[in-house]
Design a protein around this motif. Sequence first.
Motif, mmCIF file in Angstrom:
data_model
loop_
_atom_site.group_PDB
_atom_site.id
_atom_site.type_symbol
_atom_site.label_atom_id
_atom_site.label_comp_id
_atom_site.label_asym_id
_atom_site.label_seq_id
_atom_site.Cartn_x
_atom_site.Cartn_y
_atom_site.Cartn_z
ATOM 1 N N ASP A 178 7.909 -6.224 -20.209
ATOM 2 C CA ASP A 178 9.175 -6.924 -20.416
ATOM 3 C C ASP A 178 9.445 -7.823 -19.215
ATOM 4 N N SER A 179 10.476 -8.642 -19.286
ATOM 5 C CA SER A 179 10.716 -9.662 -18.262
ATOM 6 C C SER A 179 10.931 -9.060 -16.875
ATOM 7 N N GLN A 180 11.681 -7.965 -16.790
ATOM 8 C CA GLN A 180 11.936 -7.342 -15.494
ATOM 9 C C GLN A 180 10.655 -6.766 -14.908
ATOM 10 N N ALA A 181 9.880 -6.088 -15.724
ATOM 11 C CA ALA A 181 8.622 -5.517 -15.254
ATOM 12 C C ALA A 181 7.640 -6.617 -14.835
ATOM 13 N N THR A 182 7.674 -7.741 -15.544
ATOM 14 C CA THR A 182 6.797 -8.863 -15.189
ATOM 15 C C THR A 182 7.170 -9.431 -13.832
ATOM 16 N N ARG A 183 8.470 -9.606 -13.584
ATOM 17 C CA ARG A 183 8.918 -10.118 -12.275
ATOM 18 C C ARG A 183 8.473 -9.184 -11.157
ATOM 19 N N GLU A 184 8.644 -7.903 -11.378
ATOM 20 C CA GLU A 184 8.247 -6.929 -10.360
ATOM 21 C C GLU A 184 6.738 -6.952 -10.134
ATOM 22 N N ALA A 185 5.991 -7.140 -11.213
ATOM 23 C CA ALA A 185 4.530 -7.178 -11.102
ATOM 24 C C ALA A 185 4.068 -8.394 -10.309
ATOM 25 N N PHE A 186 4.727 -9.525 -10.491
ATOM 26 C CA PHE A 186 4.351 -10.723 -9.736
ATOM 27 C C PHE A 186 4.712 -10.599 -8.259
ATOM 28 N N VAL A 187 5.818 -9.952 -7.965
ATOM 29 C CA VAL A 187 6.172 -9.694 -6.559
ATOM 30 C C VAL A 187 5.109 -8.827 -5.898
ATOM 31 N N LEU A 188 4.672 -7.792 -6.619
ATOM 32 C CA LEU A 188 3.630 -6.910 -6.102
ATOM 33 C C LEU A 188 2.317 -7.665 -5.932
ATOM 34 N N LEU A 189 1.969 -8.491 -6.920
ATOM 35 C CA LEU A 189 0.741 -9.280 -6.850
ATOM 36 C C LEU A 189 0.752 -10.182 -5.623
ATOM 37 N N HIS A 190 1.853 -10.882 -5.421
ATOM 38 C CA HIS A 190 1.962 -11.765 -4.252
ATOM 39 C C HIS A 190 1.782 -10.981 -2.953
ATOM 40 N N GLY A 191 2.442 -9.846 -2.852
ATOM 41 C CA GLY A 191 2.364 -9.050 -1.625
ATOM 42 C C GLY A 191 0.962 -8.535 -1.348
ATOM 43 N N ARG A 192 0.276 -8.076 -2.385
ATOM 44 C CA ARG A 192 -1.070 -7.537 -2.191
ATOM 45 C C ARG A 192 -2.064 -8.636 -1.805
ATOM 46 N N ILE A 193 -1.926 -9.816 -2.428
ATOM 47 C CA ILE A 193 -2.817 -10.929 -2.087
ATOM 48 C C ILE A 193 -2.537 -11.410 -0.669
ATOM 49 N N ALA A 194 -1.258 -11.503 -0.304
ATOM 50 C CA ALA A 194 -0.896 -11.940 1.043
ATOM 51 C C ALA A 194 -1.456 -10.982 2.093
ATOM 52 N N ASP A 195 -1.372 -9.697 1.833
ATOM 53 C CA ASP A 195 -1.941 -8.706 2.763
ATOM 54 C C ASP A 195 -3.458 -8.839 2.834
ATOM 55 N N PHE A 196 -4.071 -9.133 1.689
ATOM 56 C CA PHE A 196 -5.522 -9.233 1.625
ATOM 57 C C PHE A 196 -6.056 -10.385 2.474
ATOM 58 N N ILE A 197 -5.372 -11.536 2.436
ATOM 59 C CA ILE A 197 -5.872 -12.705 3.153
ATOM 60 C C ILE A 197 -5.440 -12.745 4.608
ATOM 61 N N ALA A 198 -4.475 -11.906 4.968
ATOM 62 C CA ALA A 198 -3.994 -11.902 6.356
ATOM 63 C C ALA A 198 -5.134 -11.529 7.303
ATOM 64 N N GLY A 199 -5.282 -12.302 8.362
ATOM 65 C CA GLY A 199 -6.310 -11.991 9.349
ATOM 66 C C GLY A 199 -7.674 -12.589 9.057
#
Length: 309
Positions: A178-199
């Motif tokens: 649903d829309s709320q779960a999708t928003r939360e999933a994209f926030v999580l996706l962004h955070g995990r990718i950002a952590d992955f590329i850091a450094g």
Amino acid sequence: MEATAKKRSLPRGAIDLGSNSFRLLIGSVAGKALTPLAKKLVTVRLAGGLDRSGALSPSAIRTGLETLRTFRTHLDRHNVEDCYCCGTQALRVAINSSEFVAKATAILNCKIDVISGMREAELSCYGVFAGLRNKISPPVFIVDVGGGSTEVSYIDQSGTLQKSLSLPAGAVAFTEKDSQATREAFVLLHGRIADFIAGIPDRQSASLISTGGTATTIAMLDQQLDRYDEQQVHGFTVQRKALDKLTAELSALSVANRTLLPGLEAGRGEIIVSGCKIYQEIIATIGVDGMIVSDWGLLEGILLDGTKS
């Protein structure tokens, strides 16, 4: 000795039990060179409803097994004795995956491994590099947005796979939220990718290579092809602005109208928008101008990896 040589000269088979599609590749392999002989793709939607129920649905199991019976006939037609089959995210998480794997093994009469996300990423990288070895230069990020999961890998300047990330972020799964779960999933996706590329010291000079059904569909639609053409898709660069424009256009269409677009495989119209948005998020987070699309990936990696034994 002669029997061993004969076996190695026969075509090999590779099967990818994906969360959206089942794919078969039959090919002859000499060293690191692969000559495809037959390719088949069937939309099974194995992950359909999985996010809600935790189990593979009876209809998905039925469609999947019927597809594998068809694959078995193709393997027999090409006299394939050496076949390797991999299951991915849907079979990693479904509570009844062992039931499906047992039935599938009986049909195919070949080994089926439900591989980890890290192994999936490794095999995808192997296939991508085999297919684009004369067209890309490390450092690169390799991304595969699948039906149930997304794998991101980083290859350094020396061509070494440094690290990989597998996330439960797939086009089927995101479409069914649903829309709320999708928003939360994209926030999580962004955070995990950002952590992955850091450094990563040379990430600013790295290009992004995308593989899998979502990526190749994007390349086809961007070029407005009437049908899927591997030669025009493989190695094509989708610019970030073009992806943004395409995503907006697809989002404005109903699922029924997206399904009518030329060249789309069955069922792709329903999930392509979610796939596009996942790629948008990854491209924006990494900070690249676009992505090079590879028609080769996990399936070719499965087949080529079998030559190591």
